[in-house]
Design a protein around this motif. Structure first.
Motif, PDB file in Angstrom:
ATOM      1  N   ALA A 347     -27.104   5.753  18.212  1.00  0.00           N
ATOM      2  CA  ALA A 347     -28.274   5.664  17.327  1.00  0.00           C
ATOM      3  C   ALA A 347     -27.839   5.299  15.908  1.00  0.00           C
ATOM      4  CB  ALA A 347     -29.026   6.992  17.317  1.00  0.00           C
ATOM      5  N   LEU A 348     -26.723   5.861  15.448  1.00  0.00           N
ATOM      6  CA  LEU A 348     -26.264   5.569  14.079  1.00  0.00           C
ATOM      7  C   LEU A 348     -25.838   4.113  13.967  1.00  0.00           C
ATOM      8  CD1 LEU A 348     -24.357   8.905  13.457  1.00  0.00           C
ATOM      9  CD2 LEU A 348     -26.259   8.044  12.064  1.00  0.00           C
ATOM     10  N   ALA A 349     -25.035   3.659  14.950  1.00  0.00           N
ATOM     11  CA  ALA A 349     -24.557   2.274  14.892  1.00  0.00           C
ATOM     12  C   ALA A 349     -25.724   1.299  15.006  1.00  0.00           C
ATOM     13  CB  ALA A 349     -23.537   2.038  16.008  1.00  0.00           C
ATOM     14  N   ALA A 350     -26.644   1.584  15.947  1.00  0.00           N
ATOM     15  CA  ALA A 350     -27.753   0.657  16.185  1.00  0.00           C
ATOM     16  C   ALA A 350     -28.669   0.553  14.971  1.00  0.00           C
ATOM     17  CB  ALA A 350     -28.557   1.109  17.392  1.00  0.00           C
ATOM     18  N   ASN A 351     -28.729   1.582  14.144  1.00  0.00           N
ATOM     19  CA  ASN A 351     -29.596   1.523  12.963  1.00  0.00           C
ATOM     20  C   ASN A 351     -28.869   1.031  11.718  1.00  0.00           C
ATOM     21  OD1 ASN A 351     -32.277   2.381  13.771  1.00  0.00           O
ATOM     22  ND2 ASN A 351     -31.332   4.340  14.288  1.00  0.00           N
ATOM     23  N   LEU A 352     -27.613   1.444  11.550  1.00  0.00           N
ATOM     24  CA  LEU A 352     -26.899   1.062  10.318  1.00  0.00           C
ATOM     25  C   LEU A 352     -26.679  -0.443  10.260  1.00  0.00           C
ATOM     26  CD1 LEU A 352     -24.236   3.913   9.993  1.00  0.00           C
ATOM     27  CD2 LEU A 352     -26.054   3.374   8.353  1.00  0.00           C
ATOM     28  N   SER A 353     -26.303  -1.010  11.398  1.00  0.00           N
ATOM     29  CA  SER A 353     -25.930  -2.413  11.412  1.00  0.00           C
ATOM     30  C   SER A 353     -27.060  -3.344  10.934  1.00  0.00           C
ATOM     31  CB  SER A 353     -25.430  -2.730  12.813  1.00  0.00           C
ATOM     32  OG  SER A 353     -25.006  -4.012  12.869  1.00  0.00           O
ATOM     33  N   PRO A 354     -28.288  -3.262  11.529  1.00  0.00           N
ATOM     34  CA  PRO A 354     -29.338  -4.158  11.029  1.00  0.00           C
ATOM     35  C   PRO A 354     -29.769  -3.892   9.585  1.00  0.00           C
ATOM     36  CG  PRO A 354     -30.089  -2.939  12.985  1.00  0.00           C
ATOM     37  CD  PRO A 354     -28.717  -2.476  12.690  1.00  0.00           C
ATOM     38  N   LEU A 355     -29.492  -2.686   9.080  1.00  0.00           N
ATOM     39  CA  LEU A 355     -29.832  -2.419   7.668  1.00  0.00           C
ATOM     40  C   LEU A 355     -28.880  -3.151   6.727  1.00  0.00           C
ATOM     41  CD1 LEU A 355     -30.530   1.447   7.612  1.00  0.00           C
ATOM     42  CD2 LEU A 355     -32.216  -0.395   7.504  1.00  0.00           C
ATOM     43  N   GLY A 356     -27.741  -3.596   7.283  1.00  0.00           N
ATOM     44  CA  GLY A 356     -26.789  -4.336   6.448  1.00  0.00           C
ATOM     45  C   GLY A 356     -25.485  -3.586   6.221  1.00  0.00           C
ATOM     46  N   GLY A 377     -35.173  -1.922   5.894  1.00  0.00           N
ATOM     47  CA  GLY A 377     -35.608  -2.232   7.249  1.00  0.00           C
ATOM     48  C   GLY A 377     -36.088  -0.998   7.976  1.00  0.00           C
ATOM     49  N   PRO A 378     -36.564  -1.208   9.201  1.00  0.00           N
ATOM     50  CA  PRO A 378     -37.057  -0.066   9.975  1.00  0.00           C
ATOM     51  C   PRO A 378     -35.918   0.651  10.704  1.00  0.00           C
ATOM     52  CG  PRO A 378     -37.457  -2.122  11.154  1.00  0.00           C
ATOM     53  CD  PRO A 378     -36.736  -2.490   9.891  1.00  0.00           C
ATOM     54  N   VAL A 379     -36.099   1.933  10.915  1.00  0.00           N
ATOM     55  CA  VAL A 379     -35.103   2.730  11.637  1.00  0.00           C
ATOM     56  C   VAL A 379     -35.765   3.403  12.824  1.00  0.00           C
ATOM     57  CG1 VAL A 379     -33.940   4.969  11.447  1.00  0.00           C
ATOM     58  CG2 VAL A 379     -33.399   3.158   9.840  1.00  0.00           C
ATOM     59  N   GLU A 380     -35.074   3.371  13.960  1.00  0.00           N
ATOM     60  CA  GLU A 380     -35.580   4.070  15.143  1.00  0.00           C
ATOM     61  C   GLU A 380     -34.823   5.394  15.253  1.00  0.00           C
ATOM     62  OE1 GLU A 380     -36.197   3.309  19.906  1.00  0.00           O
ATOM     63  OE2 GLU A 380     -35.503   1.664  18.654  1.00  0.00           O
ATOM     64  N   ALA A 381     -35.549   6.493  15.183  1.00  0.00           N
ATOM     65  CA  ALA A 381     -34.882   7.805  15.174  1.00  0.00           C
ATOM     66  C   ALA A 381     -34.619   8.335  16.591  1.00  0.00           C
ATOM     67  CB  ALA A 381     -35.721   8.804  14.405  1.00  0.00           C
ATOM     68  N   TYR A 382     -35.105   7.664  17.596  1.00  0.00           N
ATOM     69  CA  TYR A 382     -34.982   8.117  18.998  1.00  0.00           C
ATOM     70  C   TYR A 382     -35.484   9.558  19.132  1.00  0.00           C
ATOM     71  CZ  TYR A 382     -32.075   3.965  19.230  1.00  0.00           C
ATOM     72  OH  TYR A 382     -31.633   2.667  19.135  1.00  0.00           O
ATOM     73  N   GLY A 383     -36.463   9.921  18.337  1.00  0.00           N
ATOM     74  CA  GLY A 383     -37.038  11.272  18.405  1.00  0.00           C
ATOM     75  C   GLY A 383     -36.079  12.358  17.941  1.00  0.00           C
TER      76      GLY A 383
END
Ligand code: S3P
Length: 679
Positions: A347-356, A377-383
């Motif tokens: 979850a951390l990698a999948a969100n940090l990367s598109p944020l730049g 950008g948007p972040v997916e918290a996976y609940g």
């Protein structure tokens, strides 16, 4: 300016205080308990098992009378652990020694998490676990009973596993000898010792040997003062270090048990300026104190496998912090994070990367390159509460613009997190809650880290409510049902015994004296009167008979406005109702206006009153009334109703799809009109 802050009670200690109080032979006292969703799950399961647990209160004292170590009764229902891994695992241990059968389950996330690490050793002790769906996963049917002693080497350093086995030793009345490969948190050991168990703990190799040699047939009642949760404190702490909280923060009364504060030496290596002040520490119980955090010029570091158990829950916040420091941070030995509330490394990698942010995902960790580029950008918290909060912190830093998809997830461990973030991150621009200009105060500044507010308006009978509920469900947002608030107030007024003919004279402060609240609870709002949750009471015939009179009271407008705005503060909300887009949430990111043919609306309105229209002439008469009402609404001075074109009637699903498309296209956009037809 330096802001002072207290964070909610420690989650781990709150669970254990409830469990040990339940197994005690008298009345235990708990102060400062966490009222988040995780301990709520433990409390409601204990109630199912016959323990009288009053509603959880953070301020004041909770008194729980225990039933003894084997005094629990067979539950009538499946025991729902919701999102809480600690509830599930510790409860498996507690139930193992009880002579009863029970089924434990949890939400989607918890049903994916491994339980075999707990059920294998508990089975060796003599308990039985039958999976209902998949092997090694919840739901599990537990058959408890007489247990045997256990001598066991834990495959992972896990406090949940260790605690489950120790609690089984207590409920089974048998010795348990454990060796764990690292030092996981020791709250259970401390509390069991305080409750009269004979227990030792000593280092062995790189880990820890824990032995429960004897336990009483009823534990001594406990007297617990729950300190602030260090894991929750880590979020404002990170914000302050990164300069996102003015000149710094003082965090008061934070739990500082050394098995929990492994983040502090890591931050020290990163150059963090943190002072620990233990002068106010309580004389007994868990260590606690104040943390004084100064903005710091941080550098990257290497976090080694042996350090992970001491900061297991802080990896998400550490990772976002690492994204904002000079140099590289490398975290290894953290494979356990893949089986937390979400796969946190993924979850951390999948969100940090598109944020730049430059990030490498390792099988057991992350390598993160710090950057000072604006992140958006948007972040997916996976609940996952901690993923949501970590990115909330990143989004609150000046220059960043981040939206978290599931802000309600924070309720698991940190109710009020977004309000805290708003308060702490902009001390200078903080809007006054009331007083001058309350109409704009709630939206004086967009709340970073929250999702959009969507409002759905339209004439009576246009299907606002059904549509809003479905749109909220599809987006995973909360639905604001203003009608339920009117009903709760009506219920409170009826219950107060004040005669209805005196209600028109009530002032807003009279209404505020009734403790009607709406609290975020997962995907919905819970309507509370004091400590009670109102559900079916809201639909009683008495409430039905009086609710429209209450809705017309002049003081109700202001009362309702306050509560609706509070509900909107965390964002990710779909509300329906008059004035919502104009008065309540004038800055709502998306405003939808439903229109429907007046005949169709008339038909629906008649149906809503509970009777099928007898004849077309009844529909025509109702339609005439609606036309007249629209005319009045359209010409009123305040928030006039915009008249939409009568006509097209797409099916309900299509209408919801159309709204979702609008939402996606228009987050931050303007009003839109979507033709409507109801279900
Ligand atoms: C907890 C233990 C930790 C932690 C969790 C709470 C507890 O898990 O991640 O949030 O209260 O025992 P481990 O079982 O990995 O130690």
């Amino acid at each position: 300016m330096v802001t002072e802050l207290r964070v909610p009670g420690d989650k781990s200690i709150s669970h254990r205080a409830l469990l040990l109080a339940a197994l005690a032979g008298g009345e235990s006292r708990i102060r400062g308990i966490l009222t988040g969703e995780d301990p709520q799950a433990t409390a409601s399961i204990l109630r199912e098992l016959g323990v009288r647990v009053p509603p959880l209160v953070a301020d004041g004292e909770l008194r729980v009378t225990g039933v003894g170590v084997r005094g629990m009764r067979t539950p009538r229902r499946t025991l729902d652990c919701a999102n809480s891994g600690t509830t599930a695992r510790l409860m498996l241990g507690v139930l193992a020694g009880q002579k009863l059968e029970a089924t434990l389950t949890g939400d989607d996330s918890l049903r994916r998490r491994p339980m075999r690490r707990v059920t294998d050793p508990l089975s060796r002790m003599g308990a039985r676990f039958d999976p209902v769906a998949a092997p090694g996963r919840l739901p599990l049917r537990v058959t408890g009973g007489p247990l045997r002693a256990l001598d066991y080497r834990l495959p992972v350093a896990s406090a949940q596993l260790k605690s489950a086995l120790l609690l089984a030793g207590v409920t089974g009345g048998v010795p348990v000898r454990l060796v764990e490969p690292g030092f996981s948190r020791d709250h259970t050991e401390r509390m069991l010792a305080a409750a009269g168990c004979a227990l030792t703990s000593s280092p062995e190799g790189r880990g820890n040997r824990v032995q429960l040699t004897a336990s009483p047939s009823a534990l001594d009642p406990v007297d617990v003062v729950v300190p602030g949760d260090f894991s929750s404190a880590a979020f404002p702490l990170a914000l302050a270090l990164l300069g996102g909280a003015g000149e710094g923060i003082v965090l008061r009364g934070v739990g500082l048990n050394p098995t929990r504060t492994g983040l502090l030496p890591v931050l020290e290596r990163m150059n963090a300026r943190i002072e620990v002040d233990m002068r106010s520490a309580p004389e007994r119980g868990e260590p606690a104190g104040d943390l004084i955090i100064h903005p710091s010029d941080l550098t990257g570091t290497e976090v080694r496998p042996g350090e992970i158990p001491g900061l297991i829950d802080e990896v998400p916040v550490l990772a976002v912090l690492a994204a904002r420091v000079r140099g590289t941070t490398r975290i290894t030995g953290a494979e356990e994070l893949r089986v937390k509330e979400s796969d946190r490394l993924g979850a951390l990698a999948a969100n940090l990367s598109p944020l730049g942010v430059e990030v490498e995902e390792l099988p057991d960790g992350l390598v993160i390159e710090g950057t000072d580029r604006p992140l958006s950008g948007p972040v997916e918290a996976y609940g996952d509460h901690r993923i949501a909060m970590a990115f909330g912190v990143l989004g609150a830093l000046p220059g960043n613009d981040i939206t978290v998809d599931a802000p309600a997830a924070v309720d698991v461990s940190y109710p009020g997190f977004w309000e805290m973030l708003e308060r702490v991150s902009t001390p200078a621009a903080r809007p006054s809650a009331r007083g001058a200009g309350p109409e704009v105060a709630a939206h004086a500044r967009p709340v970073r880290g929250r999702g959009p507010v969507i409002v759905i308006d339209g004439p009576a009978g246009s299907g606002k409510s059904t549509t809003a509920r479905e749109v909220a469900r599809r987006l995973g947002f909360r639905h604001l049902d203003s009608g339920a608030l009117y009903r709760a107030l009506t219920y409170a007024l009826l219950e107060s015994g004040r005669p209805p003919d005196s209600w028109p004279a009530l002032t807003e402060s009279d209404l505020n004296a009734h403790p009607v609240r709406m609290t975020a609870a997962g995907s919905a709002f819970r309507i509370m009167l004091g400590a009670r949750t109102l559900t079916t009471e809201l639909r009683s015939p008495e409430v039905d008979a009086h609710v429209s009179a209450v809705a017309r009271l002049p003081a109700v407008r202001g009362w309702l406005l306050d509560r609706q705005r509070q509900a909107g503060r965390e964002g990710s909300l779909v509300g329906d109702g008059r004035d919502l887009g104009t008065v309540v949430f004038p800055e709502a990111e998306v405003k939808i206006f439903l229109v429907a043919g007046v005949e169709e609306r008339a038909r629906r309105r008649l149906l809503q009153t509970g009777r099928a229209p007898d004849s077309e002439s009844e529909v025509t008469a109702e339609a005439a009334r609606l036309r007249e009402r629209d005319r009045i609404d359209a010409t009123r001075g305040i928030a006039p109703l915009k008249k939409g074109a009568d006509g097209t009637h797409p099916p309900f699903e299509e209408q919801v799809d159309a709204i979702l498309r609008e939402v996606r296209a228009r987050v931050g956009g303007r009003d839109s009109e979507v033709p409507n037809s109801g279900p």
